[in-house]
Design a protein around this motif. Sequence first.
Motif, short mmCIF file in Angstrom:
data_model
loop_
_atom_site.label_atom_id
_atom_site.label_comp_id
_atom_site.label_asym_id
_atom_site.label_seq_id
_atom_site.Cartn_x
_atom_site.Cartn_y
_atom_site.Cartn_z
N ILE A 110 0.86 -1.18 0.00
CA ILE A 110 0.00 0.00 0.00
C ILE A 110 0.89 1.23 0.00
CG2 ILE A 110 -0.28 0.06 2.52
CD1 ILE A 110 -3.24 0.99 1.88
N SER A 111 0.55 2.20 -0.86
CA SER A 111 1.30 3.45 -0.94
C SER A 111 0.35 4.63 -0.82
CB SER A 111 2.04 3.56 -2.28
OG SER A 111 3.17 2.73 -2.28
N VAL A 112 0.84 5.67 -0.16
CA VAL A 112 0.10 6.91 0.01
C VAL A 112 0.96 8.03 -0.58
CG1 VAL A 112 -0.89 8.55 1.65
CG2 VAL A 112 -1.01 6.09 2.12
N CYS A 113 0.38 8.78 -1.51
CA CYS A 113 1.08 9.90 -2.13
C CYS A 113 0.32 11.19 -1.82
CB CYS A 113 1.18 9.70 -3.64
SG CYS A 113 2.01 11.07 -4.48
N ILE A 114 1.04 12.21 -1.42
CA ILE A 114 0.44 13.53 -1.19
C ILE A 114 1.06 14.50 -2.20
CG2 ILE A 114 0.10 15.42 0.43
CD1 ILE A 114 0.39 13.40 2.71
N PHE A 115 0.20 15.12 -2.99
CA PHE A 115 0.61 16.11 -3.99
C PHE A 115 -0.03 17.44 -3.62
CE2 PHE A 115 -0.14 18.36 -8.02
CZ PHE A 115 1.16 18.42 -8.50
N LEU A 116 0.78 18.48 -3.43
CA LEU A 116 0.26 19.76 -2.95
C LEU A 116 0.77 20.93 -3.78
CD1 LEU A 116 0.84 19.43 0.89
CD2 LEU A 116 -1.30 19.11 -0.33
N ASN A 117 -0.11 21.91 -3.92
CA ASN A 117 0.27 23.24 -4.37
C ASN A 117 0.42 24.09 -3.13
OD1 ASN A 117 0.11 23.06 -7.30
ND2 ASN A 117 -2.08 22.72 -6.96
N ILE A 118 1.50 24.83 -3.04
CA ILE A 118 1.74 25.67 -1.88
C ILE A 118 1.59 27.12 -2.31
CG2 ILE A 118 3.41 26.34 -0.11
CD1 ILE A 118 4.81 23.62 -0.65
N GLY A 119 0.63 27.81 -1.69
CA GLY A 119 0.40 29.21 -2.03
C GLY A 119 1.40 30.10 -1.34
N LEU A 120 2.12 30.88 -2.13
CA LEU A 120 3.11 31.81 -1.59
C LEU A 120 3.03 33.08 -2.41
CD1 LEU A 120 5.37 32.24 0.46
CD2 LEU A 120 6.95 31.24 -1.18
N LEU A 121 2.28 34.07 -1.91
CA LEU A 121 1.99 35.29 -2.66
C LEU A 121 1.39 34.93 -4.01
CD1 LEU A 121 5.22 37.27 -1.70
CD2 LEU A 121 2.95 37.51 -0.69
N HIS A 122 1.99 35.38 -5.09
CA HIS A 122 1.48 35.04 -6.42
C HIS A 122 2.25 33.88 -7.05
CE1 HIS A 122 4.81 37.77 -7.12
NE2 HIS A 122 4.92 37.25 -8.33
N LEU A 123 3.18 33.32 -6.29
CA LEU A 123 3.94 32.18 -6.77
C LEU A 123 3.34 30.90 -6.22
CD1 LEU A 123 7.46 33.61 -5.94
CD2 LEU A 123 6.35 33.62 -8.17
N VAL A 127 4.81 20.37 -4.38
CA VAL A 127 5.58 19.43 -3.58
C VAL A 127 4.85 18.08 -3.58
CG1 VAL A 127 4.50 20.05 -1.39
CG2 VAL A 127 6.82 19.16 -1.40
N ILE A 128 5.66 17.02 -3.47
CA ILE A 128 5.09 15.67 -3.45
C ILE A 128 5.82 14.84 -2.40
CG2 ILE A 128 6.59 14.77 -5.26
CD1 ILE A 128 4.11 13.29 -6.36
N GLY A 129 5.07 14.00 -1.71
CA GLY A 129 5.64 13.07 -0.74
C GLY A 129 4.97 11.73 -0.88
N ILE A 130 5.70 10.67 -0.58
CA ILE A 130 5.14 9.33 -0.74
C ILE A 130 5.61 8.42 0.37
CG2 ILE A 130 6.93 8.49 -2.30
CD1 ILE A 130 4.45 7.24 -3.89
N GLY A 131 4.71 7.55 0.81
CA GLY A 131 5.04 6.56 1.83
C GLY A 131 4.52 5.19 1.42
N HIS A 132 5.13 4.15 1.93
CA HIS A 132 4.79 2.78 1.56
C HIS A 132 4.79 1.90 2.81
CE1 HIS A 132 6.05 -1.36 0.58
NE2 HIS A 132 5.16 -1.25 -0.38
N ARG A 133 3.92 0.93 2.83
CA ARG A 133 3.90 -0.08 3.87
C ARG A 133 3.50 -1.42 3.26
NH1 ARG A 133 5.87 3.55 6.31
NH2 ARG A 133 5.58 4.16 8.47
N SER A 134 3.85 -2.49 3.96
CA SER A 134 3.39 -3.82 3.60
C SER A 134 2.35 -4.25 4.61
CB SER A 134 4.55 -4.82 3.62
OG SER A 134 5.45 -4.54 2.59
N LEU A 135 1.31 -4.91 4.12
CA LEU A 135 0.22 -5.34 4.96
C LEU A 135 0.05 -6.85 4.89
CD1 LEU A 135 -2.55 -2.80 3.96
CD2 LEU A 135 -1.46 -3.00 6.17
#
Length: 137
Positions: A110-123, A127-135
């Motif tokens: 099982i994998s969990v991925c988090i994909f985010l837009n980070i608001g910083l003024l007009h820029l 960012v992306i992060g991912i984790g994995h586990r065995s079940l």
Amino acid sequence: MESNSTRVAKIATKMAICDRHEEEQLKKYYSEKGIKVTAVNIGGNINSSITKILESALVAAKRNELIREEHLHEGAVIGATRDAIMQIANRANGLNVGGKIGIAKRGEHISVCIFLNIGLLHLDEVVIGIGHRSLPQ
């Protein structure tokens, strides 16, 4: 040859970066291949949203039957989600974010991925992060 854990991580990433229309198509496609997937939108200030992100990942995984309602399965989702959060935390610290969690499960992986837009003024930063586990099956 690609390992199962790598394949599941790629699928979780696809689920995190797709739009709502693509998400429904991917759910059908992967279901036919015996792979369970889900995704959930997230947003807010990263520091005050960590608990909500963990809860959202857990609820989505349970609701879409990626995991059973038992300690080992729930702990695997929470652990993989925390790993993903740790990878994005420094970049998003104190800032507002919006994005999506993608989760994929095939067999014992099982994998969990988090994909985010980070608001910083007009820029906008991404960012992306991912984790994995065995079940256990």
